[in-house]
Design a protein around this motif. Structure first.
Motif, PDB file in Angstrom:
ATOM      1  N   UNK A   1       4.564  45.220  75.517  1.00 38.56           N
ATOM      2  CA  UNK A   1       4.570  43.989  75.855  1.00 38.56           C
ATOM      3  C   UNK A   1       4.676  43.033  74.648  1.00 38.56           C
ATOM      4  N   UNK A   2       4.986  41.835  74.788  1.00 39.68           N
ATOM      5  CA  UNK A   2       5.247  41.010  74.280  1.00 39.68           C
ATOM      6  C   UNK A   2       4.244  39.872  74.843  1.00 39.68           C
ATOM      7  N   UNK A   3       4.726  38.614  74.489  1.00 42.73           N
ATOM      8  CA  UNK A   3       3.842  37.701  74.235  1.00 42.73           C
ATOM      9  C   UNK A   3       3.359  37.291  76.389  1.00 42.73           C
ATOM     10  N   UNK A   4       4.406  37.230  76.751  1.00 40.82           N
ATOM     11  CA  UNK A   4       4.638  36.881  78.226  1.00 40.82           C
ATOM     12  C   UNK A   4       4.412  38.308  78.882  1.00 40.82           C
ATOM     13  N   UNK A   5       3.528  38.021  79.918  1.00 41.15           N
ATOM     14  CA  UNK A   5       3.045  39.286  80.630  1.00 41.15           C
ATOM     15  C   UNK A   5       4.281  40.109  81.887  1.00 41.15           C
ATOM     16  N   UNK A   6       4.838  39.297  81.601  1.00 37.51           N
ATOM     17  CA  UNK A   6       6.079  39.458  82.955  1.00 37.51           C
ATOM     18  C   UNK A   6       7.038  40.260  81.648  1.00 37.51           C
ATOM     19  N   UNK A   7       7.319  40.000  80.608  1.00 36.94           N
ATOM     20  CA  UNK A   7       8.339  40.141  79.699  1.00 36.94           C
ATOM     21  C   UNK A   7       7.983  41.157  78.426  1.00 36.94           C
ATOM     22  N   UNK A   8       9.226  42.491  78.610  1.00 37.68           N
ATOM     23  CA  UNK A   8       8.581  43.719  77.671  1.00 37.68           C
ATOM     24  C   UNK A   8       8.954  43.867  76.555  1.00 37.68           C
ATOM     25  N   UNK A   9       9.518  44.318  75.757  1.00 40.40           N
ATOM     26  CA  UNK A   9      10.826  44.733  75.273  1.00 40.40           C
ATOM     27  C   UNK A   9      11.575  46.216  74.691  1.00 40.40           C
ATOM     28  N   UNK A  10      12.440  46.128  74.953  1.00 38.15           N
ATOM     29  CA  UNK A  10      12.726  47.434  74.745  1.00 38.15           C
ATOM     30  C   UNK A  10      12.979  48.006  72.640  1.00 38.15           C
ATOM     31  N   UNK A  11      11.675  49.085  73.066  1.00 38.20           N
ATOM     32  CA  UNK A  11      11.954  49.789  71.553  1.00 38.20           C
ATOM     33  C   UNK A  11      13.631  50.254  71.044  1.00 38.20           C
ATOM     34  N   UNK A  12      13.399  50.236  69.474  1.00 41.71           N
ATOM     35  CA  UNK A  12      14.872  50.651  68.825  1.00 41.71           C
ATOM     36  C   UNK A  12      15.878  49.439  69.478  1.00 41.71           C
ATOM     37  N   UNK A  13      16.214  48.334  70.792  1.00 39.19           N
ATOM     38  CA  UNK A  13      16.432  47.373  70.386  1.00 39.19           C
ATOM     39  C   UNK A  13      16.408  45.989  70.155  1.00 39.19           C
ATOM     40  N   UNK A  14      17.060  44.716  70.410  1.00 36.14           N
ATOM     41  CA  UNK A  14      17.428  43.406  70.491  1.00 36.14           C
ATOM     42  C   UNK A  14      17.810  43.060  71.585  1.00 36.14           C
ATOM     43  N   UNK A  15      16.566  43.906  73.127  1.00 44.39           N
ATOM     44  CA  UNK A  15      16.420  43.625  73.956  1.00 44.39           C
ATOM     45  C   UNK A  15      15.397  43.452  74.736  1.00 44.39           C
ATOM     46  N   UNK A  16      15.589  43.485  75.893  1.00 42.74           N
ATOM     47  CA  UNK A  16      13.779  42.530  76.531  1.00 42.74           C
ATOM     48  C   UNK A  16      13.960  42.598  77.827  1.00 42.74           C
ATOM     49  N   UNK A  17      12.844  43.193  79.037  1.00 47.39           N
ATOM     50  CA  UNK A  17      13.115  43.780  80.188  1.00 47.39           C
ATOM     51  C   UNK A  17      12.040  42.592  80.718  1.00 47.39           C
ATOM     52  N   UNK A  18      12.468  41.578  81.853  1.00 52.91           N
ATOM     53  CA  UNK A  18      11.426  40.573  82.096  1.00 52.91           C
ATOM     54  C   UNK A  18      10.930  41.220  83.485  1.00 52.91           C
ATOM     55  N   UNK A  19      10.379  41.390  84.499  1.00 52.13           N
ATOM     56  CA  UNK A  19      10.087  41.075  85.638  1.00 52.13           C
ATOM     57  C   UNK A  19      10.308  40.198  86.708  1.00 52.13           C
ATOM     58  N   UNK A  20      10.731  40.382  87.953  1.00 52.13           N
ATOM     59  CA  UNK A  20      10.974  38.737  88.175  1.00 52.13           C
ATOM     60  C   UNK A  20      10.091  39.405  89.914  1.00 52.13           C
ATOM     61  N   UNK A  21       9.708  38.691  90.544  1.00 54.37           N
ATOM     62  CA  UNK A  21       8.680  38.750  91.814  1.00 54.37           C
ATOM     63  C   UNK A  21       9.580  37.427  92.879  1.00 54.37           C
ATOM     64  N   UNK A  22      10.135  38.718  93.324  1.00 51.55           N
ATOM     65  CA  UNK A  22      11.384  37.698  94.903  1.00 51.55           C
ATOM     66  C   UNK A  22      10.792  37.336  96.095  1.00 51.55           C
TER      67      UNK A  22
END
Length: 115
Positions: free
Chosen positions: A82-103
């Motif tokens: 988890x990150x400070x934003x509930x829809x954004x999550x960091x990917x361990x051991x990378x400089x990447x994040x995943x964001x979930x978006x509702x359409x």
């Protein structure tokens, strides 16, 4: 002809890859209606994360689906943090994040972005 290697952005609709080697030249990719199963989306994310070090120009990947994603399963399988934003999550051991978006009510997307 290798002119396609100069392209920066790729948009695909309803296509599933066995290999991502030919995608590594693009900096941004958008898949629309990527897959009909959560399992395929997770497998594709795993392949992306496994090969991200070879993807020199990577900036952003969006995977849109025609259904609601099971974000709890994706978070668990990919070990997202988890990150400070509930829809954004960091990917361990990378400089990447995943964001979930509702359409709309029948679709979701996830976006992998360099942090």
């Amino acid at each position: 002809m290798d002119q396609w290697k100069q392209a920066k952005h790729l948009v695909l609709k309803g296509y599933c890859f066995q290999s991502i080697d030919h995608l590594l030249y693009f900096s941004t990719i958008e898949f629309r209606d990527y897959s009909n199963s959560l399992e395929n989306v997770i497998k594709f994310c795993e392949v992306i994360l496994k090969n991200i070090s070879n993807w020199i120009n990577f900036k952003h990947l969006k995977i849109g689906t025609g259904y609601i994603l099971d974000t709890k399963t994706i978070k668990r399988v990919l070990n997202l943090q988890p990150t400070a934003s509930p829809q954004i999550h960091s990917i361990p051991n990378t400089n990447l994040v995943i964001q979930f978006k509702r359409g709309n009510r029948h679709s979701n997307s996830l976006e992998i972005t360099k942090n």
